[in-house]
Design a protein around this motif. Structure first.
Motif, short mmCIF file in Angstrom:
data_model
loop_
_atom_site.label_atom_id
_atom_site.label_comp_id
_atom_site.label_asym_id
_atom_site.label_seq_id
_atom_site.Cartn_x
_atom_site.Cartn_y
_atom_site.Cartn_z
N ASP A 1 0.82 -1.21 0.00
CA ASP A 1 0.00 0.00 0.00
C ASP A 1 0.85 1.27 0.00
O ASP A 1 0.35 2.38 0.07
CB ASP A 1 -0.96 0.00 1.19
N ALA A 2 2.17 1.09 -0.10
CA ALA A 2 3.07 2.24 -0.20
C ALA A 2 3.18 2.69 -1.66
O ALA A 2 2.63 2.07 -2.57
CB ALA A 2 4.44 1.87 0.35
N VAL A 3 3.88 3.78 -1.88
CA VAL A 3 4.15 4.27 -3.23
C VAL A 3 5.59 3.97 -3.63
O VAL A 3 5.87 3.67 -4.78
CB VAL A 3 3.88 5.79 -3.32
N ARG A 4 6.50 4.01 -2.68
CA ARG A 4 7.92 3.79 -2.96
C ARG A 4 8.41 2.51 -2.29
O ARG A 4 8.32 2.36 -1.06
CB ARG A 4 8.75 4.97 -2.46
N GLY A 5 8.93 1.60 -3.10
CA GLY A 5 9.61 0.43 -2.58
C GLY A 5 11.04 0.42 -3.09
O GLY A 5 11.52 1.38 -3.69
N GLY A 6 11.74 -0.66 -2.88
CA GLY A 6 13.08 -0.79 -3.41
C GLY A 6 13.05 -1.17 -4.88
O GLY A 6 11.99 -1.39 -5.46
N HIS A 7 14.23 -1.23 -5.49
CA HIS A 7 14.29 -1.71 -6.87
C HIS A 7 15.68 -2.26 -7.15
O HIS A 7 16.68 -1.81 -6.56
CB HIS A 7 13.93 -0.60 -7.87
N LEU A 8 15.74 -3.26 -8.03
CA LEU A 8 16.99 -3.84 -8.48
C LEU A 8 17.22 -3.43 -9.92
O LEU A 8 16.36 -3.70 -10.78
CB LEU A 8 16.95 -5.37 -8.39
N MET A 9 18.34 -2.79 -10.21
CA MET A 9 18.67 -2.38 -11.58
C MET A 9 20.04 -2.93 -11.94
O MET A 9 21.03 -2.65 -11.27
CB MET A 9 18.66 -0.85 -11.72
N PHE A 10 20.08 -3.71 -13.01
CA PHE A 10 21.33 -4.28 -13.51
C PHE A 10 21.71 -3.53 -14.78
O PHE A 10 20.94 -3.48 -15.74
CB PHE A 10 21.15 -5.76 -13.80
N ILE A 11 22.90 -2.95 -14.79
CA ILE A 11 23.28 -1.98 -15.82
C ILE A 11 24.54 -2.43 -16.55
O ILE A 11 25.45 -3.03 -15.97
CB ILE A 11 23.54 -0.59 -15.17
N GLY A 12 24.58 -2.11 -17.83
CA GLY A 12 25.80 -2.26 -18.60
C GLY A 12 26.23 -3.69 -18.77
O GLY A 12 25.46 -4.55 -19.18
N ALA A 13 27.49 -3.98 -18.44
CA ALA A 13 28.07 -5.29 -18.70
C ALA A 13 27.93 -6.24 -17.52
O ALA A 13 28.71 -7.19 -17.38
CB ALA A 13 29.55 -5.13 -19.06
N SER A 14 26.95 -6.03 -16.66
CA SER A 14 26.73 -6.92 -15.52
C SER A 14 26.43 -8.33 -16.00
O SER A 14 25.76 -8.53 -17.01
CB SER A 14 25.57 -6.41 -14.68
N LYS A 15 26.93 -9.32 -15.28
CA LYS A 15 26.58 -10.72 -15.52
C LYS A 15 25.73 -11.18 -14.35
O LYS A 15 26.22 -11.28 -13.22
CB LYS A 15 27.84 -11.58 -15.64
N ILE A 16 24.47 -11.44 -14.63
CA ILE A 16 23.51 -11.72 -13.56
C ILE A 16 23.10 -13.19 -13.62
O ILE A 16 22.64 -13.67 -14.66
CB ILE A 16 22.28 -10.82 -13.68
N GLN A 17 23.24 -13.88 -12.49
CA GLN A 17 22.75 -15.24 -12.33
C GLN A 17 21.94 -15.26 -11.04
O GLN A 17 22.48 -15.44 -9.95
CB GLN A 17 23.89 -16.24 -12.29
N MET A 18 20.66 -15.06 -11.18
CA MET A 18 19.76 -14.87 -10.04
C MET A 18 18.82 -16.06 -9.96
O MET A 18 18.01 -16.28 -10.86
CB MET A 18 19.00 -13.56 -10.22
N SER A 19 18.91 -16.83 -8.89
CA SER A 19 18.10 -18.04 -8.76
C SER A 19 17.68 -18.25 -7.31
O SER A 19 18.48 -18.02 -6.38
CB SER A 19 18.90 -19.26 -9.25
N GLY A 20 16.42 -18.65 -7.12
CA GLY A 20 15.94 -18.96 -5.79
C GLY A 20 15.80 -17.77 -4.87
O GLY A 20 16.00 -17.89 -3.66
N VAL A 21 15.42 -16.62 -5.42
CA VAL A 21 15.30 -15.39 -4.64
C VAL A 21 13.84 -14.94 -4.61
O VAL A 21 13.14 -15.00 -5.62
CB VAL A 21 16.18 -14.27 -5.23
N GLU A 22 13.37 -14.49 -3.46
CA GLU A 22 12.04 -13.94 -3.29
C GLU A 22 12.15 -12.41 -3.29
O GLU A 22 12.89 -11.84 -2.49
CB GLU A 22 11.43 -14.43 -1.98
N VAL A 23 11.41 -11.77 -4.19
CA VAL A 23 11.46 -10.31 -4.34
C VAL A 23 10.05 -9.78 -4.06
O VAL A 23 9.10 -10.09 -4.79
CB VAL A 23 11.92 -9.92 -5.75
N THR A 24 9.90 -8.98 -3.01
CA THR A 24 8.56 -8.53 -2.62
C THR A 24 8.61 -7.10 -2.09
O THR A 24 9.63 -6.64 -1.57
CB THR A 24 7.97 -9.48 -1.56
N GLY A 25 7.49 -6.38 -2.26
CA GLY A 25 7.43 -4.99 -1.80
C GLY A 25 8.33 -4.06 -2.58
O GLY A 25 8.74 -3.02 -2.06
#
Length: 401
Positions: free
Chosen positions: A74-98
């Motif tokens: 019910d908020a307006v502002r939460g967190g955020h994940l931003m992956f930029i440029g030449a990042s190598k992302i291997q994201m598995s088994g993560v819960e992202v909420t709010g």
């Protein structure tokens, strides 16, 4: 563990989140009783075991051992994940909420930003993205990602989103997306809105057909589409390619159900060309104005409980092994363009056994009959070619315009 049960009727808000209290053999005890019926049987409307109709509800696991949490929904502002440029992302088994920030461009729970080819091979797999503030996962000018086996539940705006139309070679496989919610006017992001598109969302917003979608589920959209092949959401004059003429890549065995529209949406009039409530909707994109054979076929798509059509198309794109059940129309050959719709080896069911006795059908179908036409053909099209298409039940006229 927390789970979500997808809706199996017309109302997308019949999705339910519960906690598992205990498990004993095949018996699962939940933290509280379910409010709604969730269908759980395979049907055989033709009597042939080789032609099943599967309207069973999906169950998604929301809990993960690793949690990234922003604020309450019910908020307006939460967190955020931003992956930029030449990042190598291997994201598995993560819960992202709010996560996410309502009405703020570029602030989403998971956001791949301007990676172009440098992020090739990165992935998001087996994650839970739920109860967020704005979208779920956005790919912006980034190519070659794999997004697989994720559960996304209960967010505002289109959930899995290709932003500019430049994004190619991304693969979306076996993702479950439940309850895509309407965005109030004060939080809408689109910078252009010539046809009212801001008021409609999609579980999967696809601005370039040079990406692969296989085995995904769109379950419950408040006002929009399960899968929407749409032009980019804002002006991008520096794009090095034209997304509307890219050839269709594999779109196989995807599912949409409980796809609805709001009655207060000005574009939901009859079978109007901008109507929401469609399982799979193609705008002027994906090999537009190309000859037959340019696009890969759509294979194995299954749609049920759509308040408009199972499939709306307006281009040379074969539709094979499609199943439509409990939709207002099976197929719409749309927007009056001069293309021949080809449908083969498919089944259209007017009314299945999945009809809870407690539901008042009139509540959901103000704008038309329950079992509309098998095919609705708008004026100006070259027509429809049906090859081995079975129809079960009572329909309106099989095609008209």
């Amino acid at each position: 563990n927390n789970i979500v049960l997808s809706p199996t009727d017309f109302n997308p808000f019949e999705a339910e989140q519960r906690r598992i209290s205990s498990v004993s053999g095949n018996t699962v005890t939940l933290s509280s009783n379910l409010r709604y019926s969730h269908y759980g049987e395979i049907q055989y409307p033709t009597g042939d075991a080789s032609q099943p109709l599967d309207e069973r509800g999906e169950v998604g696991l929301l809990s993960r051992n690793v949690t990234i949490s922003g604020g309450p929904q019910d908020a307006v502002r939460g967190g955020h994940l931003m992956f930029i440029g030449a990042s190598k992302i291997q994201m598995s088994g993560v819960e992202v909420t709010g996560m996410g920030q309502r009405g703020t461009l570029g602030r989403y729970p998971i956001h791949f930003h301007h990676g172009f080819d440098a992020m090739n091979g990165s992935f998001v797999s087996n994650c839970s993205i739920h109860n967020n503030l704005q979208r779920s996962l956005v790919i912006h000018r980034t190519n070659g990602l794999t997004i697989s086996d994720n559960v996304a539940f209960n967010t505002f705006g289109s959930q899995f989103y290709l932003e500019d139309g430049i994004e190619t070679r991304n693969t979306f496989r076996r993702n479950l997306v439940v309850l895509t919610r309407f965005v109030p006017n004060e939080f809408r992001l689109s910078l252009v809105d010539g046809d009212g598109r801001n008021e409609r969302q999609a579980a999967f917003w696809i601005t370039n057909s040079a990406n692969t979608y296989e085995g995904n589920v769109a379950a419950g959209v408040e006002n929009g589409f399960g899968y929407w092949f749409a032009g980019p959401d804002h002006e991008t004059p520096d794009l090095p390619l034209y997304p509307e003429i890219q050839p269709m890549q594999p779109f196989n065995d995807n599912v949409a159900h409980a796809i609805a529209f709001r009655e207060d949406s000005v574009f939901n009039l009859g079978y109007g060309p901008e109507q929401a409530g469609t399982g799979l909707f193609f705008e002027v994109i994906s090999g537009y104005d190309q000859e037959e054979g340019y696009n890969a076929p759509v294979r194995g798509f299954r749609a049920s409980k759509c308040l408009n059509a199972a499939v709306w198309d307006d281009n040379y794109r074969p539709l094979e092994n499609i199943i439509s059940a409990d939709c207002r129309a099976g197929f719409i050959n749309g927007q009056g363009r001069m293309f021949l719709m080809r449908i083969q080896d498919s089944m259209v069911v007017a009314r299945s056994a999945n009809n809870p006795p407690t539901r008042n059908i009139v509540d959901y179908l103000t704008f038309g009959p329950f079992a509309g036409p098998v095919v609705f053909e708008q004026g100006g099209s070259e027509g429809v070619a049906l090859d081995n298409v079975q129809t079960i039940g009572q329909f309106e006229e099989p095609s008209f315009g």
